[in-house]
Scaffold this motif. Structure first.
Motif, PDB file in Angstrom:
ATOM      1  N   ALA A  22       0.631  -1.077   0.025  1.00 53.54           N
ATOM      2  CA  ALA A  22      -0.119   0.002  -0.027  1.00 53.54           C
ATOM      3  C   ALA A  22       0.949   1.349  -0.214  1.00 53.54           C
ATOM      4  CB  ALA A  22      -0.801   0.019   1.083  1.00 53.54           C
ATOM      5  N   ALA A  23       1.845   1.151   0.631  1.00 51.62           N
ATOM      6  CA  ALA A  23       2.929   2.266   0.819  1.00 51.62           C
ATOM      7  C   ALA A  23       3.662   2.417  -0.710  1.00 51.62           C
ATOM      8  CB  ALA A  23       4.102   2.198   1.920  1.00 51.62           C
ATOM      9  N   ALA A  24       4.006   1.539  -1.180  1.00 59.26           N
ATOM     10  CA  ALA A  24       4.499   1.668  -2.807  1.00 59.26           C
ATOM     11  C   ALA A  24       3.534   2.363  -3.567  1.00 59.26           C
ATOM     12  CB  ALA A  24       4.903   0.171  -3.129  1.00 59.26           C
ATOM     13  N   ARG A  25       2.256   1.815  -3.291  1.00 54.80           N
ATOM     14  CA  ARG A  25       1.111   2.605  -4.320  1.00 54.80           C
ATOM     15  C   ARG A  25       1.228   3.985  -4.123  1.00 54.80           C
ATOM     16  NH1 ARG A  25      -4.261   4.463  -4.540  1.00 54.80           N
ATOM     17  NH2 ARG A  25      -4.454   4.377  -2.278  1.00 54.80           N
ATOM     18  N   LEU A  26       1.225   4.444  -2.803  1.00 55.41           N
ATOM     19  CA  LEU A  26       0.983   5.781  -2.273  1.00 55.41           C
ATOM     20  C   LEU A  26       2.197   6.631  -2.988  1.00 55.41           C
ATOM     21  CD1 LEU A  26      -0.580   5.649   1.250  1.00 55.41           C
ATOM     22  CD2 LEU A  26      -1.724   6.484  -0.873  1.00 55.41           C
ATOM     23  N   LEU A  55      -4.253  16.242   7.017  1.00 58.69           N
ATOM     24  CA  LEU A  55      -5.244  15.213   7.442  1.00 58.69           C
ATOM     25  C   LEU A  55      -5.044  13.995   6.614  1.00 58.69           C
ATOM     26  CD1 LEU A  55      -8.150  17.892   7.648  1.00 58.69           C
ATOM     27  CD2 LEU A  55      -6.841  16.621   9.684  1.00 58.69           C
ATOM     28  N   GLY A  56      -4.898  12.893   7.460  1.00 59.33           N
ATOM     29  CA  GLY A  56      -4.727  11.529   6.797  1.00 59.33           C
ATOM     30  C   GLY A  56      -3.638  11.667   5.628  1.00 59.33           C
ATOM     31  N   CYS A  57      -2.419  11.968   6.438  1.00 64.56           N
ATOM     32  CA  CYS A  57      -1.084  12.276   5.798  1.00 64.56           C
ATOM     33  C   CYS A  57      -0.536  10.914   5.210  1.00 64.56           C
ATOM     34  CB  CYS A  57      -0.191  12.658   6.614  1.00 64.56           C
ATOM     35  SG  CYS A  57       0.256  11.724   8.034  1.00 64.56           S
ATOM     36  N   GLY A  58      -0.936   9.657   5.433  1.00 65.85           N
ATOM     37  CA  GLY A  58      -0.385   8.545   5.024  1.00 65.85           C
ATOM     38  C   GLY A  58       1.237   8.526   5.310  1.00 65.85           C
ATOM     39  N   PRO A  59       2.151   8.179   4.238  1.00 64.84           N
ATOM     40  CA  PRO A  59       3.428   8.032   4.688  1.00 64.84           C
ATOM     41  C   PRO A  59       4.187   9.414   4.633  1.00 64.84           C
ATOM     42  CG  PRO A  59       2.942   6.675   2.711  1.00 64.84           C
ATOM     43  CD  PRO A  59       1.703   7.165   2.976  1.00 64.84           C
ATOM     44  N   GLY A  60       3.476  10.398   4.246  1.00 62.56           N
ATOM     45  CA  GLY A  60       3.978  12.064   4.511  1.00 62.56           C
ATOM     46  C   GLY A  60       4.258  12.584   3.067  1.00 62.56           C
ATOM     47  N   THR A  75       4.721  22.190  10.441  1.00 60.44           N
ATOM     48  CA  THR A  75       3.616  21.150   9.676  1.00 60.44           C
ATOM     49  C   THR A  75       3.329  20.013  10.481  1.00 60.44           C
ATOM     50  OG1 THR A  75       4.018  22.385   7.475  1.00 60.44           O
ATOM     51  CG2 THR A  75       3.179  20.209   7.553  1.00 60.44           C
ATOM     52  N   LEU A  76       2.067  19.653  10.545  1.00 55.17           N
ATOM     53  CA  LEU A  76       1.638  18.576  11.143  1.00 55.17           C
ATOM     54  C   LEU A  76       0.957  17.602  10.465  1.00 55.17           C
ATOM     55  CD1 LEU A  76       1.592  16.858  14.138  1.00 55.17           C
ATOM     56  CD2 LEU A  76      -0.445  18.152  14.601  1.00 55.17           C
ATOM     57  N   GLY A  77       1.254  16.225  10.411  1.00 55.42           N
ATOM     58  CA  GLY A  77       0.695  14.890   9.598  1.00 55.42           C
ATOM     59  C   GLY A  77      -0.080  14.201  10.612  1.00 55.42           C
ATOM     60  N   LEU A  78      -1.474  14.013  10.341  1.00 58.87           N
ATOM     61  CA  LEU A  78      -2.200  13.083  11.309  1.00 58.87           C
ATOM     62  C   LEU A  78      -2.572  12.062  10.401  1.00 58.87           C
ATOM     63  CD1 LEU A  78      -4.444  15.792  12.922  1.00 58.87           C
ATOM     64  CD2 LEU A  78      -2.278  14.949  13.880  1.00 58.87           C
ATOM     65  N   ASP A  79      -2.565  10.971  10.839  1.00 59.35           N
ATOM     66  CA  ASP A  79      -2.914   9.681  10.358  1.00 59.35           C
ATOM     67  C   ASP A  79      -3.382   8.661  11.381  1.00 59.35           C
ATOM     68  OD1 ASP A  79      -2.783   9.008   7.275  1.00 59.35           O
ATOM     69  OD2 ASP A  79      -3.158   6.908   8.562  1.00 59.35           O
ATOM     70  N   ARG A  80      -4.100   7.754  11.108  1.00 65.62           N
ATOM     71  CA  ARG A  80      -4.438   6.551  12.160  1.00 65.62           C
ATOM     72  C   ARG A  80      -3.364   5.382  11.972  1.00 65.62           C
ATOM     73  NH1 ARG A  80     -10.571   4.636  11.522  1.00 65.62           N
ATOM     74  NH2 ARG A  80      -9.774   4.423   9.679  1.00 65.62           N
ATOM     75  N   SER A  81      -2.899   5.238  10.726  1.00 68.61           N
ATOM     76  CA  SER A  81      -1.800   4.094  10.817  1.00 68.61           C
ATOM     77  C   SER A  81      -0.321   4.350  11.313  1.00 68.61           C
ATOM     78  CB  SER A  81      -1.784   3.984   9.170  1.00 68.61           C
ATOM     79  OG  SER A  81      -0.487   3.154   8.788  1.00 68.61           O
ATOM     80  N   ALA A  82      -0.239   3.412  12.182  1.00 66.28           N
ATOM     81  CA  ALA A  82       1.241   3.430  12.880  1.00 66.28           C
ATOM     82  C   ALA A  82       2.257   3.403  11.803  1.00 66.28           C
ATOM     83  CB  ALA A  82       1.316   2.582  13.862  1.00 66.28           C
ATOM     84  N   SER A  83       2.058   2.278  10.821  1.00 66.64           N
ATOM     85  CA  SER A  83       3.034   1.970   9.924  1.00 66.64           C
ATOM     86  C   SER A  83       3.340   3.177   8.900  1.00 66.64           C
ATOM     87  CB  SER A  83       2.925   0.821   9.330  1.00 66.64           C
ATOM     88  OG  SER A  83       1.781   0.826   8.405  1.00 66.64           O
ATOM     89  N   LEU A  85       2.746   6.258   9.680  1.00 68.13           N
ATOM     90  CA  LEU A  85       3.601   7.383  10.519  1.00 68.13           C
ATOM     91  C   LEU A  85       4.947   7.026  10.289  1.00 68.13           C
ATOM     92  CD1 LEU A  85       0.445   8.302  13.118  1.00 68.13           C
ATOM     93  CD2 LEU A  85       1.335   9.679  10.780  1.00 68.13           C
ATOM     94  N   ALA A  86       5.360   5.934  10.967  1.00 74.18           N
ATOM     95  CA  ALA A  86       6.676   5.428  11.003  1.00 74.18           C
ATOM     96  C   ALA A  86       7.189   6.005   9.841  1.00 74.18           C
ATOM     97  CB  ALA A  86       6.969   4.136  11.431  1.00 74.18           C
ATOM     98  N   ALA A  87       6.916   5.423   8.552  1.00 75.16           N
ATOM     99  CA  ALA A  87       7.572   5.506   7.420  1.00 75.16           C
ATOM    100  C   ALA A  87       7.695   7.348   7.275  1.00 75.16           C
ATOM    101  CB  ALA A  87       6.865   5.184   6.201  1.00 75.16           C
ATOM    102  N   ALA A  88       6.595   7.937   7.691  1.00 79.43           N
ATOM    103  CA  ALA A  88       6.649   9.422   7.491  1.00 79.43           C
ATOM    104  C   ALA A  88       7.561   9.995   8.106  1.00 79.43           C
ATOM    105  CB  ALA A  88       5.175   9.928   7.563  1.00 79.43           C
ATOM    106  N   SER A  89       7.999   9.553   9.390  1.00 80.48           N
ATOM    107  CA  SER A  89       8.790  10.304  10.269  1.00 80.48           C
ATOM    108  C   SER A  89      10.247  10.303   9.855  1.00 80.48           C
ATOM    109  CB  SER A  89       8.625   9.760  11.830  1.00 80.48           C
ATOM    110  OG  SER A  89       7.313   9.823  11.970  1.00 80.48           O
ATOM    111  N   VAL A  90      10.676   9.337   9.076  1.00 76.90           N
ATOM    112  CA  VAL A  90      11.990   8.992   8.510  1.00 76.90           C
ATOM    113  C   VAL A  90      12.372  10.044   7.717  1.00 76.90           C
ATOM    114  CG1 VAL A  90      13.746   7.317   7.431  1.00 76.90           C
ATOM    115  CG2 VAL A  90      11.941   6.257   8.848  1.00 76.90           C
TER     116      VAL A  90
END
Ligand SMILES: C[S@@+](CC[C@H](N)C(=O)[O-])C[C@H]1O[C@@H](n2cnc3c(N)ncnc32)[C@H](O)[C@@H]1O
Length: 266
Positions: A22-26, A55-60, A75-83, A85-90
């Motif tokens: 799913a992250a590769a698609r995004l 809102l709903g930032c996905g992998p950022g 700038t703040l990204g919000l999402d429900r998905s822990a994975s 958000l982890a990818a976004a933060s890198v």
């Protein structure tokens, strides 16, 4: 007055998943929609913003784009998905941070934002009209809600049409709709006395990009009980094979997105 618990019940399941597939698609989605989103943000974002929220930032990808174009203090990204958000933060650039939050629950975390941005999010929520109203009320005075959502996805290709049949029926069964942009004028009316601007823009990815986005999505959905019970597995296998061919550059797949870009100023 809607209670916190009632609000949480309106958050729909996100059917597009948060696996590495799913992250590769995004990643492809981000490349496809970056030019139209960038032009939209350049034209309508509030200058000298203190806080911009994605809102709903996905992998950022949309968060970084928002930060790059608007250059707010934060700038703040919000999402429900822990994975995601982890990818976004890198490697997040200075001033960009991410936080877990169900965006259907208000108040949103932090101070009142000058900009709220949502790209490709409202399709996945059960009550998009209500969320537009609630998010508008979350803005700082003079702040803007910028919505970048699908109005329509069109193709005359049989493979493209078959894929559309799958995605539309799956979303419908989950109380969601792909062409959520069509609801946004109503949503803007329901948001109360705000200045509203809107435009429609078309996006035409390459056949290979369409193939990639569609084939990765279909892979994510295959185990979904709705797909298993609603479609012949051999028909799905043939569809997957054709989408894979398009992703590999072996067949053409022409699909046009129309995006509704809507701005509500508080
Ligand atoms: C199609 S993706 C778009 C991601 C990003 N905005 C972009 O354009 O690249 C939708 C995102 O919304 C998130 N999402 C869906 N429902 C949500 C909810 N109720 N609260 C927070 N995030 C949500 C999903 O986890 C996913 O990351």
């Amino acid at each position: 007055m809607v209670s916190h618990t009632e609000q949480q019940r309106t958050a729909a399941e996100y059917k597009f998943g948060d696996s590495t597939t799913a992250a590769a698609r995004l990643m492809t989605v981000a490349q496809v929609f970056a030019p139209s989103s960038r032009a939209f943000l350049q034209r309508y974002a509030v200058p000298a913003a203190s806080l911009a929220v994605d809102l709903g930032c996905g992998p950022g990808h949309s968060t970084r784009l928002l930060h790059d174009v608007v250059q707010p203090k934060r700038t703040l990204g919000l999402d429900r998905s822990a994975s995601f958000l982890a990818a976004a933060s890198v490697g997040a650039p200075p001033g960009v941070s991410f936080r877990p939050h169900d965006v259907t629950v208000t108040p949103l975390p932090g101070e009142r934002p000058d900009i709220l941005y949502a790209r490709l999010l409202l399709t996945h929520l059960k009550d998009p009209v209500r969320m537009v109203r609630e998010w508008t009320a979350e803005l700082a005075p003079g702040g803007r809600l910028l919505l970048d959502e699908v109005e329509s996805v069109e193709t005359s290709d049989e493979v493209g049409k078959n894929y559309q049949k799958v995605v539309e029926s799956m979303l419908l069964a989950n109380g969601q709709r792909l062409d959520v942009g069509r609801l946004l004028t109503t949503a803007a009316d329901a948001a109360g006395p705000t200045d509203v601007r809107q435009q429609l823009v078309t996006v035409q990815p390459s056949s290979q990009q369409v193939g990639l986005m569609f084939s990765l999505n279909l892979r994510v959905w295959r185990p979904d009980p709705f797909l298993v019970s609603s479609f012949d597995p051999r028909w799905l296998d043939r569809l997957q094979a054709e989408l894979d061919r398009a992703a590999a550059g072996l067949r053409s797949l022409v699909v046009t997105w129309t995006m509704r870009q809507l701005v509500l100023t508080r």
